[in-house]
Design a protein around this motif. Structure first.
Motif, short mmCIF file in Angstrom:
data_model
loop_
_atom_site.label_atom_id
_atom_site.label_comp_id
_atom_site.label_asym_id
_atom_site.label_seq_id
_atom_site.Cartn_x
_atom_site.Cartn_y
_atom_site.Cartn_z
N ILE A 120 -43.40 62.72 46.10
CA ILE A 120 -43.36 61.26 46.00
C ILE A 120 -44.08 60.67 47.20
CG2 ILE A 120 -41.89 59.24 45.88
CD1 ILE A 120 -41.83 60.94 43.40
N ASP A 121 -45.10 59.89 46.92
CA ASP A 121 -45.88 59.25 47.99
C ASP A 121 -45.50 57.77 48.02
OD1 ASP A 121 -47.67 58.59 49.93
OD2 ASP A 121 -49.41 58.58 48.61
N VAL A 122 -44.60 57.40 48.92
CA VAL A 122 -44.18 56.00 49.05
C VAL A 122 -45.25 55.25 49.81
CG1 VAL A 122 -42.42 54.43 49.89
CG2 VAL A 122 -41.76 56.68 49.00
N ASN A 123 -45.94 54.37 49.08
CA ASN A 123 -47.06 53.67 49.70
C ASN A 123 -46.61 52.48 50.54
OD1 ASN A 123 -49.36 55.15 48.53
ND2 ASN A 123 -48.53 54.42 46.61
N ALA A 124 -45.64 51.74 50.05
CA ALA A 124 -45.28 50.53 50.79
C ALA A 124 -43.98 49.96 50.25
CB ALA A 124 -46.39 49.48 50.68
N VAL A 183 -48.43 40.46 49.90
CA VAL A 183 -49.06 41.74 50.19
C VAL A 183 -50.29 41.50 51.06
CG1 VAL A 183 -50.20 43.76 49.19
CG2 VAL A 183 -48.22 42.74 48.05
N PRO A 184 -50.46 42.27 52.15
CA PRO A 184 -51.67 42.12 52.98
C PRO A 184 -52.93 42.38 52.18
CG PRO A 184 -50.01 43.44 54.11
CD PRO A 184 -49.53 43.26 52.70
N VAL A 220 -39.17 45.41 47.20
CA VAL A 220 -40.01 46.02 46.17
C VAL A 220 -40.69 47.23 46.77
CG1 VAL A 220 -41.90 45.68 44.55
CG2 VAL A 220 -40.35 43.79 45.07
N SER A 221 -40.51 48.41 46.14
CA SER A 221 -41.11 49.66 46.61
C SER A 221 -42.19 50.09 45.64
CB SER A 221 -40.06 50.76 46.74
OG SER A 221 -39.03 50.38 47.62
#
Length: 364
Positions: A48-52, A214-215, A279-280
């Motif tokens: 699992i790659d949690v981006n943000a 979001v940036p 929010v993930s």
């Protein structure tokens, strides 16, 4: 009486005292074991790659800013902020006196037009009878037909004006156009408002969404991710799936971030308007990865390593960095899951250094 041996005895006592003092000072100091306090983590492997993660606010998907369709003075307010309303329910009321007078005037004009139309119809019928007896010419008959048509057109115009004034009188009552809850009230009794001025906000409660910023550097990356999870700050243990509904094409002028609107399912009934949510955005990788914070890396002579802790002793382990994932680095080789790696204090260690992991007891 003077004793010649007394000075010699004092000298010997002094010499013995000094010798004892020197012997005491020359004793070796007790050695203390050098144990460095550090912070560490146990490595885990995950695909699992949690981006943000971004925090936002729960808002209604549909919110109406209602205003009167006519101007006037407010004489009553039926709701307050937080009131649950049904479609068609009266929210505010204007003074209808002037509107009723205009309606009465339009009705009087309609009645006058109908009277003129009825007289023109009777005249036309009478002249038609006279024409059949050749008592009048066709020209006179044509003028009577024109007069009747003009009278009928006046009636049609008066009817339209009366219907318009009747609608205007009905607009004195502001009604809810949806089932929902009142989110704002911006006018009070006695205030004179113009037509179209928003006075009451009503939001639907059956469809909610989380709005986040979001940036700009991550907009294109995150908008492609389908695995979106939403957690309420009031219930962080429960995560529900979300769906990106809208991405703003223009950055917010104040925060310079792009607005994401994430729809949440209806079964999340505890999500109330105005609540804080997280929010993930997640995505799976082809192979399981081991990630460490940037502070865990130790650079020396062009080599990249980490400090692994085994039996309370620090050991320098060379590693390779395969890439970055948010604020963490992905290690390609050199370590394996289950190893304990130092994350704070790496520049104070040396090979074979004994360490004490801060918070280890609490973590266990």
């Amino acid at each position: 009486m003077y004793d010649p041996k007394t000075p010699h005895r004092l000298t010997l006592v002094t010499l013995f005292g000094m010798a004892a003092l020197l012997a005491a000072c020359s004793r070796p100091a007790e050695k203390t074991e050098d144990i460095r306090p550090v912070r560490a983590i146990v490595l885990k492997s995950s695909d699992i790659d949690v981006n943000a993660e971004f925090s936002g606010e729960v808002r209604p998907r549909v919110e109406s800013r209602l205003g009167f369709r006519v101007g006037g003075k407010i004489v009553s307010r039926k709701v307050d902020t937080g009131t649950v309303v049904k479609r068609g329910q009266v929210l505010m009321q204007l003074d209808p006196q002037d509107l009723k007078l205009s309606q009465a005037q339009a009705l009087a004009s309609l009645r006058a037009a109908e009277t003129n139309r009825d007289f023109a119809r009777a005249e036309l019928k009478r002249y038609q009878d006279l024409k059949t007896q050749n008592f009048v010419s066709q020209t006179v008959l044509d003028s009577k037909e024109s007069a009747y048509k003009a009278a009928q057109a006046t009636v049609d115009s008066a009817q339209a004006a009366y219907r318009g004034q009747s609608n205007q009188a009905g607009y004195s009552a502001l009604v809810a156009d949806i089932d929902g809850v009142v989110t704002s009230v911006s006018a009070e009794v006695g205030q004179v408002v113009a037509a179209g001025t928003p006075v009451v906000g009503v939001a639907r409660t059956d469809e909610k969404e989380v709005v986040i910023g979001v940036p700009e550097g991550r907009v294109d990356e995150l908008r492609k991710i389908s695995d979106v999870q939403v957690r309420l700050w009031a219930d962080p243990q429960r995560a529900v799936p979300g769906k990106i509904r809208e991405v703003s094409p223009v950055a917010d002028p104040a925060t310079r971030t792009y607005t994401f609107k994430v729809t949440i399912p209806q079964e999340l009934a505890e999500a109330k308007l105005g609540m804080t949510a997280v929010v993930s955005f997640s995505s799976k990788t082809a192979q399981p990865q081991i990630k460490v914070p940037l502070t865990a890396l130790f650079h020396e002579k062009g080599a990249t390593s980490v400090w692994a802790v085994e039996n309370g002793v620090a050991k320098l382990v060379p590693v390779t960095v395969a890439g970055a994932a948010g604020n963490e680095l992905v290690l390609g080789s050199g370590v394996k899951p289950g190893q304990t790696v130092v994350t704070a204090g790496v520049h104070m260690l040396k090979p074979g250094q004994k360490v004490k992991i801060l918070g280890a007891e609490a973590a266990q």
